[in-house]
Design a protein around this motif. Structure first.
Motif, short mmCIF file in Angstrom:
data_model
loop_
_atom_site.label_atom_id
_atom_site.label_comp_id
_atom_site.label_asym_id
_atom_site.label_seq_id
_atom_site.Cartn_x
_atom_site.Cartn_y
_atom_site.Cartn_z
N LEU A 307 0.83 -1.20 0.00
CA LEU A 307 0.00 0.00 0.00
C LEU A 307 0.86 1.25 0.00
CD1 LEU A 307 -2.91 1.24 0.40
CD2 LEU A 307 -2.40 1.22 2.83
N PHE A 308 1.86 1.32 0.88
CA PHE A 308 2.73 2.49 0.98
C PHE A 308 3.51 2.70 -0.30
CE2 PHE A 308 2.10 2.97 5.50
CZ PHE A 308 2.36 4.32 5.68
N ASN A 309 4.01 1.61 -0.88
CA ASN A 309 4.78 1.75 -2.11
C ASN A 309 3.94 2.36 -3.22
OD1 ASN A 309 7.67 0.54 -2.75
ND2 ASN A 309 6.88 -0.49 -0.93
N LEU A 310 2.74 1.87 -3.38
CA LEU A 310 1.88 2.39 -4.43
C LEU A 310 1.47 3.84 -4.17
CD1 LEU A 310 -0.41 -0.73 -5.06
CD2 LEU A 310 1.67 -0.04 -6.27
N LEU A 311 1.16 4.17 -2.93
CA LEU A 311 0.82 5.55 -2.60
C LEU A 311 2.01 6.48 -2.79
CD1 LEU A 311 -1.37 5.01 0.60
CD2 LEU A 311 -2.16 5.85 -1.61
N SER A 312 3.21 6.00 -2.47
CA SER A 312 4.41 6.81 -2.66
C SER A 312 4.63 7.10 -4.13
CB SER A 312 5.63 6.11 -2.07
OG SER A 312 5.52 5.99 -0.66
N ARG A 313 4.36 6.12 -4.99
CA ARG A 313 4.51 6.34 -6.43
C ARG A 313 3.55 7.43 -6.92
NH1 ARG A 313 7.05 1.60 -8.92
NH2 ARG A 313 7.50 0.09 -7.27
N ALA A 314 2.33 7.43 -6.39
CA ALA A 314 1.39 8.48 -6.75
C ALA A 314 1.85 9.83 -6.21
CB ALA A 314 0.00 8.14 -6.21
#
Length: 582
Positions: A307-314
């Protein structure tokens, strides 16, 4: 099975952000632990009050804690904004909470608190020596874990921040985490001391000391704005002074919370003493009891890393990232905490007692009643989140460095959160139904495919849509997993305790859905004639739309629910009338 970042931490004695799993409902908040009522037969310690007085203290303390916790979030949001610096702070702040949950969070509620209660009743010294041994071991273990976490700070950044993030962003996350990871020690200490106090009938300090934490951080955010201004800055512009104020101030808040609990130990007659005879703790039994809860939490942490990785990419693309997602999850958890947790708290002692006596039919009846009540009461809040997402986001969050674009992004995530609210509450109710049996293995086993489903949905949505849909997509993945968790839990509960009244639940669902749809249409019609338009709403216009729209949605929902004979709403209305003396 929540999949969120916020852990109700800023307003609970545990000190950190959640509740069971990745954003678990398992916390050390006394209101979530009806099993402490069993201390009634224990020797009364100084400071123990009546159940009524304890309930009043908890209710008032919880309300003030949640209120100051929300103000804390607003202050930090205004100071840091919804872009990279705010995301870096949110990511670094979650590290100690995640390590704490992994090591102690779920195990504390499901294992240590019941054991402390048992020893409080059975040991000649009221469990004093046992608690001293446990605290001694915990202090040593927390100290070692804190040092290990500090050494692993770069690795944590690698896990939780996207590898596509800029070097300056990742460096800011790491430097902030060096200042915040010691919060792990003070959080664990607060949780254990709170458990000791709760088992001795003292509830005031654990409920009120988190307020000190919130006030300190609110002050830190205010000082940051006063010195540096409320404006968007890039990670490379974060000076040592800014970083030390934010990270160090957040650490001081948790340390003050822990220190505020210590005088209460003496008040209840507990004396601190180092005891190193750990074999007397029965560590093998504790390990056996906590193994499944550890599995439950561990699986959830893997989901949060994704979840954090994907949100960080955004966030790297200046879209809604960890901070905005976390703010919305806070709103979801507040509604759940005020409504659903209160219902679960009322049912948990009844279900636990029925389980102990083998009255599985009564457990099924309570679960059915709780499901119908949670659905009926939370539905209008879910409608408000969907219909009034824009006015809510602007009214609550658009201050300082948090821009109008950030508020629009927040509203999109909030719309999806409205879909997730009721399934989340039902899945949590069923999870606590297993705990009442008592059974920690089945929720852990259910959590594995649920988290896998959540991650697959979130990755698929991330791959299929633009970065602008990442945060809403993460929330949608949560909603899908909550529905799956509720269905799987209901199926396994039926195997354990028999039918849980699915026909009655389906009937209530149908009537509530009609009432919710009607109130949503009424709300949209009112918004259409009120002044203001979407992203261009001014703050006064947002407030007017929120107040009028909220009254219309709430009033039309209650009217339709009464007309459709939704019994649970009728009972709430009758209770309010009695309270008002009508």
């Amino acid at each position: 099975m929540s999949g969120g970042l916020y852990r109700s931490a800023n307003a609970t004695p545990g000190g950190f952000q959640p509740p069971p799993d990745g954003a678990t409902l398992i916390s050390v908040e006394p209101v979530d632990q009806p099993m402490i009522e069993t201390t009634a037969s224990a020797p009364q310690a100084p400071g123990e009050g009546t159940a009524a007085s304890n309930s009043a203290v908890m209710a008032i303390g919880s309300l003030v804690s949640r209120g100051t916790g929300f103000l804390r979030t607003l202050a930090l949001t205004a100071a840091l904004g919804g872009l990279l610096v705010g995301n870096a702070y949110t990511t670094a702040q979650i590290f100690p909470g995640q390590v704490y949950e992994f090591l102690l969070g779920g195990i504390l509620t499901s294992v240590l608190v019941p054991v402390l209660v048992r020893r409080r009743k059975s040991d000649p010294d009221g469990g004093q020596a046992y608690a001293q041994r446990l605290l001694t071991l915990a202090v040593i273990a927390l100290g070692i874990a804190t040092v290990a976490a500090l050494l692993a700070a770069p690795a944590l950044t690698f896990l939780y921040a996207s590898e596509e993030s800029s070097h300056s962003y990742r460096q800011l996350v790491t430097v902030l985490s060096y200042l915040m990871l010691p919060m792990l020690f003070f959080t664990g200490l607060s949780a254990l001391v709170s458990a000791v106090l709760n088992t001795r009938g003292h509830f005031a300090a654990p409920m009120w000391t988190p307020i000190l934490n919130n006030l300190v951080v609110i002050g830190v955010a205010g000082l940051y704005i006063a010195i540096f201004g409320a404006k968007i800055v890039q990670p490379e512009e974060m000076t040592a002074g800014r970083i030390v104020l934010l990270g160090g101030g957040t650490l001081v808040g948790v340390a003050v919370q822990a220190a505020g609990l210590l005088p209460a130990l003496r008040k209840v007659g507990f004396r601190w003493r180092w005891r190193f005879d750990f074999r007397a703790l029965g560590l093998r039994e504790l390990g056996r009891l906590g193994a499944w809860m550890f599995c439950y939490v561990a699986v959830s942490q893997l989901g949060l890393i994704v979840l954090f990785n994907l949100l960080s990419r955004a966030g790297d693309k200046n879209e809604a990232g960890p901070l905005i997602y976390n703010n919305v999850f806070l709103l979801l958890m507040m509604a759940h905490g005020i409504i659903a947790v209160s219902i679960i708290t009322a049912l948990m002692p009844r279900m636990s007692s029925a389980a102990a006596e083998g009255r599985y039919g009564d457990i099924a009846a309570d679960l059915s009643r709780g499901t119908r009540t949670v659905t009926a009461v939370l539905a209008p809040i879910a409608v408000c989140y969907g219909v009034l997402a824009g006015p809510i986001s602007i009214t609550l969050f658009r201050y300082g460095a948090f821009t109008g674009e950030n508020a629009v992004a927040t509203s999109t995530v909030l719309i999806v959160a409205g879909l997730a609210l009721v399934p989340f509450a039902i899945s949590q109710l069923f999870t606590f139904g297993f705990y009442a049996l008592p059974d920690t293995k089945t929720p852990a086993m259910i959590n594995i495919p649920v988290v896998a489903l959540r991650v697959l949905v979130q990755i698929a949505l991330f791959a299929a849509f633009s970065a602008a849909f990442t945060a809403p997509g993460m929330m949608l993945g949560n909603a899908v997993s909550y529905v799956a968790a509720a269905i799987a839990s209901a199926w396994w509960l039926r195997r354990r305790i028999g039918p849980i009244g699915l026909a009655a639940i389906a009937g209530t669902f149908g009537r509530v859905l009609v009432a919710a749809a009607g109130s949503a249409v009424a709300g949209l019609l009112v918004l259409a004639v009120l002044p203001g338009d979407g992203a261009h709403l001014s703050w006064p216009q947002a407030v007017v739309r929120l107040v009028i729209g909220g009254v219309v949605v709430g009033g039309s929902y209650v009217g339709l629910a009464l007309a459709l004979k939704v019994r649970e709403i009728s009972e709430v209305v009758d209770m309010v009338r009695r309270r008002l003396g009508r």
